[in-house]
Design an enzyme around this catalytic site. Structure first.
Site, PDB file in Angstrom:
ATOM      1  N   GLU A   1      -3.180   2.932   5.548  1.00 11.49           N
ATOM      2  CA  GLU A   1      -3.033   3.969   4.511  1.00 11.49           C
ATOM      3  C   GLU A   1      -3.895   5.194   4.820  1.00 11.49           C
ATOM      4  O   GLU A   1      -3.488   6.335   4.567  1.00 11.49           O
ATOM      5  CB  GLU A   1      -3.372   3.416   3.127  1.00 11.49           C
TER       6      GLU A   1
ATOM      7  N   GLY B   1       0.834  -1.196   0.000  1.00 11.50           N
ATOM      8  CA  GLY B   1       0.000   0.000   0.000  1.00 11.50           C
ATOM      9  C   GLY B   1       0.868   1.245   0.000  1.00 11.50           C
ATOM     10  O   GLY B   1       2.019   1.214   0.454  1.00 11.50           O
TER      11      GLY B   1
ATOM     12  N   CYS C   1       6.135  -0.399   6.898  1.00 13.69           N
ATOM     13  CA  CYS C   1       5.740   0.767   6.110  1.00 13.69           C
ATOM     14  C   CYS C   1       6.918   1.176   5.235  1.00 13.69           C
ATOM     15  O   CYS C   1       8.058   1.186   5.703  1.00 13.69           O
ATOM     16  CB  CYS C   1       5.373   1.915   7.057  1.00 13.69           C
TER      17      CYS C   1
HETATM   18 NI    NI Z   1       2.816   3.124   5.502  1.00 16.54          NI
END
Ligand code: NI
Length: 167
Positions: free
Chosen positions: A134, A46, A91
């Site tokens: 997200e 994402g 992330c």
């Molecule tokens: Ni992230």
């Protein structure tokens, strides 16, 4: 198509709240394409526009194992959430760091697709986590900000040290 540079935590620009997309034009479609390409190349599951320093409500997600289920969500809004799950998250803006975060087990998100049609997606498991992660970015929040302050300090120190070495 160009790959987009991804902001790294604790870059203060990651804290910028995104504004809604008002006009779904070719520049937004181009941005979505470039973001998708950047996400697949990274590789990640994402990417929020915030992470590429564009502060508009736009995210791309592909949480499938086959990497062929691209979702582009313009102006996503959480309309329902329930249950609890703990999933280890990472992330692209916080490379090398993984930790468990509490999230809703099930979410319903309403958004516009790239043709401007309103869509609704119901998700649980990994996709639900990804949607919440997200959408957090669009509010200026990185997943590590769900962790204890002590952990956040350690992560910041580690990433700042890395950026000094690689810069
Ligand atoms: Ni992230």
């Amino acid at each position: 198509m160009p790959l987009l540079p991804i902001l790294r935590f604790p870059d203060p620009r990651l804290k910028t709240p995104a504004v809604p997309v008002e006009k779904l034009d070719d520049s937004i479609r181009r941005l979505a394409r470039d973001m998708a390409e950047t996400m697949y190349e990274a590789p990640g599951i994402g990417l929020a526009a915030t992470q590429v320093d564009v502060h508009k409500r736009l995210i791309v997600i592909d949480a499938s194992e086959t990497r062929d289920q691209l979702l582009v969500l313009v102006n996503p809004e959480l309309v329902e959430s329930d249950g609890v799950q703990f999933c280890e998250e990472g992330c692209l803006s916080v490379p090398g760091i993984y930790d468990k975060v509490e999230r809703a087990e099930h979410v319903v998100v309403r958004y516009l697709d790239l043709s401007g049609q309103t869509q609704t997606i119901a998700a649980d498991g990994l996709l639900a986590v990804c949607l919440q992660h997200e959408m957090d970015h669009l509010q200026g929040k990185v997943f590590v900000e769900h962790l204890s302050l002590l952990k956040q300090m350690r992560i910041k120190a580690k990433l700042l040290k890395q950026s000094r070495i690689t810069a």
